[in-house]
Design a protein around this motif. Structure first.
Motif, PDB file in Angstrom:
ATOM      1  N   GLY A  15       0.827  -1.199   0.000  1.00  0.00           N
ATOM      2  CA  GLY A  15       0.000   0.000   0.000  1.00  0.00           C
ATOM      3  C   GLY A  15       0.860   1.246   0.000  1.00  0.00           C
ATOM      4  O   GLY A  15       2.045   1.219  -0.359  1.00  0.00           O
ATOM      5  N   MET A  16       0.285   2.350   0.439  1.00  0.00           N
ATOM      6  CA  MET A  16       0.987   3.628   0.360  1.00  0.00           C
ATOM      7  C   MET A  16       2.291   3.620   1.149  1.00  0.00           C
ATOM      8  O   MET A  16       3.301   4.176   0.711  1.00  0.00           O
ATOM      9  N   VAL A  17       2.284   2.995   2.325  1.00  0.00           N
ATOM     10  CA  VAL A  17       3.472   2.999   3.181  1.00  0.00           C
ATOM     11  C   VAL A  17       4.557   2.097   2.610  1.00  0.00           C
ATOM     12  O   VAL A  17       5.704   2.507   2.413  1.00  0.00           O
ATOM     13  N   GLY A  18       4.200   0.842   2.326  1.00  0.00           N
ATOM     14  CA  GLY A  18       5.194  -0.095   1.818  1.00  0.00           C
ATOM     15  C   GLY A  18       5.779   0.326   0.485  1.00  0.00           C
ATOM     16  O   GLY A  18       6.995   0.243   0.270  1.00  0.00           O
ATOM     17  N   ALA A  19       4.915   0.792  -0.425  1.00  0.00           N
ATOM     18  CA  ALA A  19       5.400   1.207  -1.742  1.00  0.00           C
ATOM     19  C   ALA A  19       6.311   2.429  -1.635  1.00  0.00           C
ATOM     20  O   ALA A  19       7.340   2.513  -2.314  1.00  0.00           O
ATOM     21  N   SER A  20       5.953   3.388  -0.778  1.00  0.00           N
ATOM     22  CA  SER A  20       6.786   4.584  -0.615  1.00  0.00           C
ATOM     23  C   SER A  20       8.164   4.229  -0.077  1.00  0.00           C
ATOM     24  O   SER A  20       9.188   4.761  -0.536  1.00  0.00           O
ATOM     25  N   LEU A  21       8.212   3.320   0.892  1.00  0.00           N
ATOM     26  CA  LEU A  21       9.509   2.911   1.433  1.00  0.00           C
ATOM     27  C   LEU A  21      10.336   2.187   0.372  1.00  0.00           C
ATOM     28  O   LEU A  21      11.540   2.432   0.248  1.00  0.00           O
ATOM     29  N   ALA A  22       9.703   1.297  -0.387  1.00  0.00           N
ATOM     30  CA  ALA A  22      10.434   0.575  -1.431  1.00  0.00           C
ATOM     31  C   ALA A  22      11.058   1.546  -2.426  1.00  0.00           C
ATOM     32  O   ALA A  22      12.219   1.397  -2.818  1.00  0.00           O
ATOM     33  N   ILE A  23      10.311   2.565  -2.831  1.00  0.00           N
ATOM     34  CA  ILE A  23      10.828   3.556  -3.773  1.00  0.00           C
ATOM     35  C   ILE A  23      11.990   4.325  -3.147  1.00  0.00           C
ATOM     36  O   ILE A  23      13.000   4.601  -3.815  1.00  0.00           O
ATOM     37  N   ALA A  24      11.870   4.670  -1.873  1.00  0.00           N
ATOM     38  CA  ALA A  24      12.954   5.384  -1.198  1.00  0.00           C
ATOM     39  C   ALA A  24      14.237   4.563  -1.174  1.00  0.00           C
ATOM     40  O   ALA A  24      15.328   5.073  -1.441  1.00  0.00           O
ATOM     41  N   LEU A  25      14.112   3.271  -0.873  1.00  0.00           N
ATOM     42  CA  LEU A  25      15.301   2.414  -0.758  1.00  0.00           C
ATOM     43  C   LEU A  25      15.875   2.028  -2.109  1.00  0.00           C
ATOM     44  O   LEU A  25      17.032   1.602  -2.196  1.00  0.00           O
ATOM     45  N   ALA A 111      -6.612   9.089  -2.666  1.00  0.00           N
ATOM     46  CA  ALA A 111      -5.701   7.963  -2.479  1.00  0.00           C
ATOM     47  C   ALA A 111      -5.408   7.250  -3.795  1.00  0.00           C
ATOM     48  O   ALA A 111      -4.280   6.808  -4.029  1.00  0.00           O
ATOM     49  N   HIS A 112      -6.402   7.135  -4.668  1.00  0.00           N
ATOM     50  CA  HIS A 112      -6.152   6.410  -5.915  1.00  0.00           C
ATOM     51  C   HIS A 112      -5.166   7.160  -6.807  1.00  0.00           C
ATOM     52  O   HIS A 112      -4.396   6.547  -7.558  1.00  0.00           O
ATOM     53  N   ALA A 113      -5.144   8.501  -6.725  1.00  0.00           N
ATOM     54  CA  ALA A 113      -4.175   9.275  -7.502  1.00  0.00           C
ATOM     55  C   ALA A 113      -2.757   9.017  -6.999  1.00  0.00           C
ATOM     56  O   ALA A 113      -1.820   8.842  -7.796  1.00  0.00           O
ATOM     57  N   LEU A 114      -2.594   8.993  -5.688  1.00  0.00           N
ATOM     58  CA  LEU A 114      -1.287   8.670  -5.120  1.00  0.00           C
ATOM     59  C   LEU A 114      -0.889   7.253  -5.512  1.00  0.00           C
ATOM     60  O   LEU A 114       0.272   6.979  -5.841  1.00  0.00           O
ATOM     61  N   GLY A 115      -1.854   6.323  -5.488  1.00  0.00           N
ATOM     62  CA  GLY A 115      -1.562   4.943  -5.870  1.00  0.00           C
ATOM     63  C   GLY A 115      -1.054   4.825  -7.288  1.00  0.00           C
ATOM     64  O   GLY A 115      -0.108   4.070  -7.566  1.00  0.00           O
ATOM     65  N   GLU A 116      -1.639   5.577  -8.211  1.00  0.00           N
ATOM     66  CA  GLU A 116      -1.202   5.528  -9.605  1.00  0.00           C
ATOM     67  C   GLU A 116       0.223   6.046  -9.750  1.00  0.00           C
ATOM     68  O   GLU A 116       1.026   5.499 -10.515  1.00  0.00           O
ATOM     69  N   VAL A 117       0.543   7.105  -9.014  1.00  0.00           N
ATOM     70  CA  VAL A 117       1.896   7.649  -9.071  1.00  0.00           C
ATOM     71  C   VAL A 117       2.899   6.662  -8.476  1.00  0.00           C
ATOM     72  O   VAL A 117       3.989   6.441  -9.032  1.00  0.00           O
ATOM     73  N   LEU A 118       2.538   6.035  -7.355  1.00  0.00           N
ATOM     74  CA  LEU A 118       3.428   5.053  -6.741  1.00  0.00           C
ATOM     75  C   LEU A 118       3.658   3.862  -7.670  1.00  0.00           C
ATOM     76  O   LEU A 118       4.786   3.369  -7.811  1.00  0.00           O
ATOM     77  N   LEU A 119       2.591   3.384  -8.309  1.00  0.00           N
ATOM     78  CA  LEU A 119       2.721   2.238  -9.211  1.00  0.00           C
ATOM     79  C   LEU A 119       3.625   2.578 -10.390  1.00  0.00           C
ATOM     80  O   LEU A 119       4.451   1.761 -10.813  1.00  0.00           O
ATOM     81  N   LYS A 120       3.500   3.797 -10.906  1.00  0.00           N
ATOM     82  CA  LYS A 120       4.375   4.232 -11.991  1.00  0.00           C
ATOM     83  C   LYS A 120       5.830   4.235 -11.546  1.00  0.00           C
ATOM     84  O   LYS A 120       6.722   3.770 -12.267  1.00  0.00           O
ATOM     85  N   GLN A 121       6.082   4.753 -10.333  1.00  0.00           N
ATOM     86  CA  GLN A 121       7.443   4.788  -9.816  1.00  0.00           C
ATOM     87  C   GLN A 121       8.001   3.382  -9.606  1.00  0.00           C
ATOM     88  O   GLN A 121       9.170   3.115  -9.921  1.00  0.00           O
ATOM     89  N   LEU A 122       7.165   2.490  -9.071  1.00  0.00           N
ATOM     90  CA  LEU A 122       7.615   1.110  -8.851  1.00  0.00           C
ATOM     91  C   LEU A 122       8.043   0.454 -10.156  1.00  0.00           C
ATOM     92  O   LEU A 122       9.033  -0.281 -10.203  1.00  0.00           O
ATOM     93  N   SER A 123       7.272   0.706 -11.213  1.00  0.00           N
ATOM     94  CA  SER A 123       7.562   0.069 -12.502  1.00  0.00           C
ATOM     95  C   SER A 123       8.883   0.549 -13.096  1.00  0.00           C
ATOM     96  O   SER A 123       9.456  -0.115 -13.966  1.00  0.00           O
ATOM     97  N   MET A 124       9.387   1.684 -12.625  1.00  0.00           N
ATOM     98  CA  MET A 124      10.627   2.256 -13.153  1.00  0.00           C
ATOM     99  C   MET A 124      11.863   1.788 -12.384  1.00  0.00           C
ATOM    100  O   MET A 124      12.988   2.071 -12.801  1.00  0.00           O
TER     101      MET A 124
END
Length: 408
Positions: A15-25, A111-124
């Motif tokens: 979710g928002m927390v786990g995905a944000s941390l993954a992107i940070a690391l 929340a869904h807008a933040l989710g879309e941005v996080l998913l885009k970042q994860l894919s990169m």
């Protein structure tokens, strides 16, 4: 010689927390695994629904430091003022961004807008394995690694890691399976979340009104529309959810008043029971409990997710130098540094949100007088107001580097 684990960091909860941390690391060369049970695009994905998130200035700085605020700002709306009132009483506080010399106190984003941005970042990120859909069936922590049994679309597999992050929600299966106890309180309140179009312009103002049943908030979602968080007694929540729009808007109007004129066009309604859950342990050797799994708070002042983002910033600040140096991130002495950094902020926010719940949601005469006198004084004394605003925006105390605008 012991074999290398599959991952340096395994994060349970995408979710928002786990995905944000993954992107940070991911800014390191670390091997990161992110496990999530529900596909991000699924209608049942609870992290990325239509809720409006009130992101504080500290959260904006964190998201900017992680590199995706630019993708989000066009889908957010600024909050330039906050109006706090106590229904049927004289207490009132008006807060303005100009008081602190800043353009906005925060932003509202769905929340869904933040989710879309996080998913885009994860894919990169090439060093993040997104393991989804998958569930963690069991966790075993040994001196040199963690071992997770994961069940997903490819069947069962065993994943190992130096460090596991339990970001799997308020009822965290990992926290429970490891026997980590919690302190909890059911407030007997349920937040009904929807949206409305007010007759008058909100003028980029967020409204929070305290009522005997709980807080009522209207947050500016876009130029014309507001997110509504309408707290009612839990034993009345089903009734409110079943009302037709006209009757629901009438009851909402009764609680909020006519400050924005007539409220129209109610959106779909969802409900969220309110409770406080505090994990008694947030770190163990090779384990960090993060996000709602560590602390689920009453939504007074919209502090919950903002606090989680500051925790993410603090944990990343500790882990990134460790990972870049090729050192073991699961050692307890490293994780203790994170906890020492973040506990004061966590305790302060819990005292604030729980204290408001204790003080505001009753009509005892001495508490009515105390809270309204305090609000009136704060509104009239600029230093008190500025101090309160710094706390509301997360700009106080010993905050992580990202909050202070410094890079990791």
């Amino acid at each position: 010689m012991a074999s290398q684990p599959d991952y340096d960091v395994l994060i349970a909860g995408g979710g928002m927390v786990g995905a944000s941390l993954a992107i940070a690391l991911a800014s390191t060369n670390a091997r990161i695994g992110l496990i999530e049970a529900v596909p991000q695009q699924a209608a049942s994905q609870p992290s990325y629904d239509d809720r409006g998130l009130a992101l504080s200035l500290s959260s904006q700085r964190i998201l900017a430091g992680l590199g995706f605020w630019e993708d989000l700002i066009s889908r957010s709306h600024p909050v330039r003022a906050i109006h706090v009132s106590d229904r049927c009483h004289f207490g009132c506080v008006r807060l303005h961004a100009a008081t602190l010399g800043i353009p906005a106190l925060g932003h509202v984003v769905q929340a869904h807008a933040l989710g879309e941005v996080l998913l885009k970042q994860l894919s990169m990120k090439t060093n993040i394995d997104f393991i989804c859909p998958a569930n963690v069936r069991s966790v075993h922590i040994s001196p040199d690694k963690t071992q997770l049994e994961v069940v997903g679309k490819d069947g069962e597999q065993i994943l190992t890691s130096h460090l596991v992050i339990a970001a799997d929600g308020a009822h965290s299966p990992i926290r429970q399976s490891l026997g980590i106890e919690v302190d909890q309180m059911n407030y007997g309140q349920t937040a009904i979340v929807t949206s409305v179009t007010p007759e008058r312009s909100h003028k980029d103002t967020a409204f929070e009104r305290f009522t005997p049943d709980g807080p009522l908030a209207l947050l500016p979602l876009n130029k014309d529309r507001c997110v509504v968080v309408f707290t009612v007694a839990t034993n009345q929540a089903d009734e409110y959810l079943a009302l037709d729009d006209e009757v629901f808007l009438f009851r909402l109007q009764q609680s909020f008043g006519r400050r924005l004129g007539v409220l129209r066009q109610a959106g779909p309604r969802k409900s969220y029971p309110l409770r406080c859950i505090l994990a008694r342990e947030q770190v163990r050797e090779r384990l960090v409990v993060l996000g709602n799994a560590a602390h689920t708070l009453h939504p007074n002042g919209a502090q919950g997710f903002n606090l989680c983002l500051r925790d993410i910033a603090g944990l990343a600040e500790i882990l990134i130098p460790t990972l870049r140096a090729g050192e073991d991130p699961g050692r307890r002495k490293i994780l203790n540094r994170y906890l020492d950094m973040r506990l004061p902020d966590q305790k302060a926010v819990h005292r604030f949100s729980h204290g408001l719940a204790t003080l505001f949601y009753n009509e005892l005469p001495h508490k009515v007088l105390l809270r309204n006198s305090a609000m009136a004084m704060m509104n009239l004394v600029p230093p008190l107001k500025r101090q309160f605003m710094r706390r509301a925006t997360g700009l106080y105390g010993n905050q992580p580097r990202l909050v202070r605008g410094a890079p990791l």
